[in-house]
Design an enzyme around this catalytic site. Structure first.
Site, short mmCIF file in Angstrom:
data_model
loop_
_atom_site.label_atom_id
_atom_site.label_comp_id
_atom_site.label_asym_id
_atom_site.label_seq_id
_atom_site.Cartn_x
_atom_site.Cartn_y
_atom_site.Cartn_z
N ASN A 1 -6.74 1.81 10.28
CA ASN A 1 -5.74 1.92 11.06
C ASN A 1 -6.12 2.42 11.82
O ASN A 1 -6.16 2.00 12.71
CB ASN A 1 -5.25 2.93 10.52
CG ASN A 1 -5.25 3.28 8.95
OD1 ASN A 1 -5.12 2.39 7.67
ND2 ASN A 1 -4.57 4.87 8.48
N GLU B 1 -7.62 7.79 6.68
CA GLU B 1 -7.54 8.74 7.93
C GLU B 1 -8.11 9.86 8.35
O GLU B 1 -7.56 11.29 8.12
CB GLU B 1 -6.32 8.89 8.54
CG GLU B 1 -5.18 7.32 8.98
CD GLU B 1 -4.75 7.23 10.67
OE1 GLU B 1 -4.25 8.38 10.41
OE2 GLU B 1 -3.82 6.32 10.77
N GLU C 1 -3.57 -0.21 8.39
CA GLU C 1 -2.26 0.10 9.13
C GLU C 1 -2.68 -0.22 10.57
O GLU C 1 -3.46 -0.73 11.35
CB GLU C 1 -2.39 1.69 9.84
CG GLU C 1 -1.77 1.87 8.29
CD GLU C 1 -1.06 3.37 8.34
OE1 GLU C 1 -1.09 4.01 9.07
OE2 GLU C 1 -1.70 4.29 7.97
N TYR D 1 -3.74 1.48 15.94
CA TYR D 1 -3.01 1.63 16.17
C TYR D 1 -2.39 1.52 18.31
O TYR D 1 -2.39 0.36 18.87
CB TYR D 1 -2.13 2.94 16.43
CG TYR D 1 -1.47 2.26 15.36
CD1 TYR D 1 -0.25 2.61 14.96
CD2 TYR D 1 -2.26 2.81 14.57
CE1 TYR D 1 0.25 2.54 13.54
CE2 TYR D 1 -2.11 3.72 12.91
CZ TYR D 1 -0.61 3.16 12.59
OH TYR D 1 0.20 3.18 11.13
N ARG E 1 0.74 -1.49 0.00
CA ARG E 1 -0.61 -0.25 -0.43
C ARG E 1 0.71 1.35 -0.33
O ARG E 1 1.64 1.48 0.59
CB ARG E 1 -0.87 -0.19 1.33
CG ARG E 1 -1.43 1.21 0.97
CD ARG E 1 -2.84 1.39 3.08
NE ARG E 1 -3.17 2.76 3.44
CZ ARG E 1 -3.72 3.01 3.79
NH1 ARG E 1 -2.60 3.10 5.01
NH2 ARG E 1 -3.46 4.33 3.88
C1 BGC Z 1 -0.97 7.54 9.46
C2 BGC Z 1 0.43 7.51 9.69
C3 BGC Z 1 1.74 7.59 10.66
C4 BGC Z 1 0.81 6.09 11.35
C5 BGC Z 1 1.87 6.52 12.48
C6 BGC Z 1 -1.44 6.54 10.78
O1 BGC Z 1 -2.03 7.87 11.83
O2 BGC Z 1 -1.95 6.62 8.59
O3 BGC Z 1 0.88 8.46 8.16
O4 BGC Z 1 2.82 7.63 10.29
O5 BGC Z 1 -0.45 6.17 11.67
O6 BGC Z 1 2.18 7.87 13.05
#
Ligand code: BGC
Length: 512
Positions: free
Chosen positions: A335, A195, A406, A337, A105
């Protein structure tokens, strides 16, 4: 410690035990991935390409911000050269082959393709660059997945209001059509926008992303409306003009964290906060009714009236727009995290400036100290939050196909990245738990293929499976230990916590 605080901490801990129990109860080692499940890695144009003004490219909002205000970036750096992928794309594809990726991607730079921002001048050198990259990938059976927009708006369009100007809908739709026309014959996976929350809230509300405007409680809502209409228009263009001949899929990537209620009494508040944080983008597209979430419409209208506005600070969609946006994504690009814990009580009313996005939410959140933390302070490892989020998406939006676009963990320099390996394993395990619960997850994308320009953090927070040497003119890329582990996951199509790689030599397996 007050009694109330003790009770709250106990209840949070009980929740966490509950969370880890969900994960442990099903753990098998090694644990297979479903048949047909796809693996990739992800990057974005401004973060890796460099060549910021090469061969006719014009200025984006990130070029503008980093050149005019360099020390807004933690290490006063910029993406002028970054990983120099504009010149080193063949090495990038070689790394994809080393890892054995199914897909990769990457995003297109609007100003590399359309230096005037508009379709009156198509930059052949820009088209050629992406053709070279795509063809090189296809030569080795690596599917390209294109993100049309990953935050690098043409600066000229920003000077006309950027995402807060309703004309951005046509500007974006024209750009999308040109990309479909030039690359649609070979590219089957498309993501319109990466995002929206970070584009709108961080770009126009909190000034933590370019164009770094802080008009919270207002500008991010105008942006949200225009962005959703622009996304849907691009989707409908593909549907009408390209789907039949190219047979691709088009979606959007939403950033969604999990928000855990601190105690049972906070359940509704956590649900509402999710509606504000990312439901504002998911609900219009993936719910049956469409439109912004009801709680946002009610809350912002009421607060706006109290605050003396003549109309709601949240703009309305027309009924045609609601229809155009509803269902405008073939998959839910996710995405993800990290997670947080949220509470709402008398103390959380009035702690934020008014008007503001966080005042509209009206609750407070935090993360626990004991959660392992990445090089990025906001990124704490909470795998059960990923599990809960996936189940929530399944229940809220009628079990859509979810593509993880992501997921990843930042470290500082060094090839021994056991913390990243641990994060990936735990999150993949949690994802497999969610799949066992019936969640329809079709693929997983690690962020990122290699270290890159981490926006306001510059080169201080590194997300790469490959380390990039920013002191070498060749931007030498070296596989980290996590690259070997990810390669084995892809090769074996299973998750094995006990696998210890031999990191002496990275090779390309047959067929890649
Ligand atoms: C974004 C990326 C970023 C990653 C880590 C995501 O929110 O799409 O561009 O590098 O998080 O912060």
């Amino acid at each position: 410690m007050g009694k109330l605080k003790l009770v709250l901490i106990i209840s949070v801990l009980l929740n966490l035990v509950e969370g880890s129990r969900i994960i442990n109860k099903t753990r098998r080692d090694p644990r297979p991935f479903p048949k047909g499940f796809l693996f990739g890695t992800s990057t974005a144009a401004y973060q890796i390409e460099g060549g910021w003004d090469a061969d006719g490219k014009s200025e984006s909002v990130w070029d503008h911000l980093t050149h005019n205000n360099p020390c807004r970036i933690k290490d006063c750096s910029n993406g002028d050269i970054a990983d120099d992928s504009y010149h080193l794309y063949k090495r990038d594809v070689e790394m994809m082959r080393e890892l054995g990726l199914d897909f990769y991607r990457f995003s297109l730079s609007w100003t590399r393709i359309l230096p005037t921002s508009f379709p009156d001048k198509i930059n052949e050198a820009g088209i050629q660059y992406y053709n070279n990259l795509i063809d090189e990938m296809l030569k080795y059976n690596i599917e390209p997945m294109i993100t049309l927009y990953h935050w690098d708006l043409p600066q000229k369009l920003q000077e006309m209001g950027g995402w807060t100007n309703p004309h951005v809908v046509d500007w974006f739709a024209d750009y999308a059509r040109i990309a479909f026309e030039h690359f649609g014959d070979r590219v089957k996976y498309w993501i319109t926008i990466n995002e929206p929350r970070e584009v709108c809230y961080q770009g126009y509300g909190s000034a933590t992303n370019a164009p770094a405007i802080s008009i919270t409680g207002y500008a991010e809502y105008l942006c949200a409306k225009n962005l959703l209409v622009a996304h849907a228009k691009a989707y409908r263009i593909y549907d009408k003009e390209f789907r039949e001949k190219y047979d691709g899929t088009v979606g959007i990537s939403l950033s969604a964290g999990w928000i855990e209620p601190e105690a049972e009494k906070d359940t509704q508040a956590a649900f509402d906060a999710i509606q504000f944080e990312w439901g504002q983008y998911a609900h219009p597209i993936f719910s049956e009714t469409g439109d912004f979430p009801p709680i946002m419409k009610e809350r912002i209208a009421a607060k706006s009236a109290e605050q003396g506005f003549y109309r709601s600070r949240l703009p309305e969609f027309t009924s045609d727009e609601i229809e155009m946006i509803r269902g405008s994504s073939d998959f839910f690009g996710l995405n993800h995290y990290s997670s947080s814990i949220l509470y709402k009580n008398e103390s959380t009313a009035g702690i934020f400036e008014q008007p503001s996005f966080y005042d509209d939410i009206g609750a407070a959140s935090y993360q626990l100290d004991e959660w392992p933390v990445a090089a990025s302070s906001w990124l704490k490892q909470v795998p059960w939050g990923f599990y809960k989020l996936l189940v929530f998406i399944k229940e809220q939006y009628n079990n859509p196909t979810v593509m993880i676009t992501e997921n990843g963990f930042s470290t500082s320099t060094g090839l021994q990245d056991d913390a990243r390996i641990n994060y990936y394993r735990e999150y993949l395990d949690a994802m497999l738990d969610a799949i066992d619960e019936g969640c329809n997850v079709s693929g997983y994308t690690a962020w990122s293929l290699m270290d890159n320009f981490e926006w306001m953090a510059g080169y201080t927070e590194l997300f790469g499976l490959y380390e990039v040497d920013y002191n070498s003119p060749e931007r030498t890329r070296m596989p980290r230990k996590s690259a070997f582990v990810y390669k084995e996951i892809i090769r074996s199509r299973q998750l094995d916590y006990h696998y210890e790689p031999n990191t002496n030599e990275m090779t390309i397996d047959e067929g890649k």
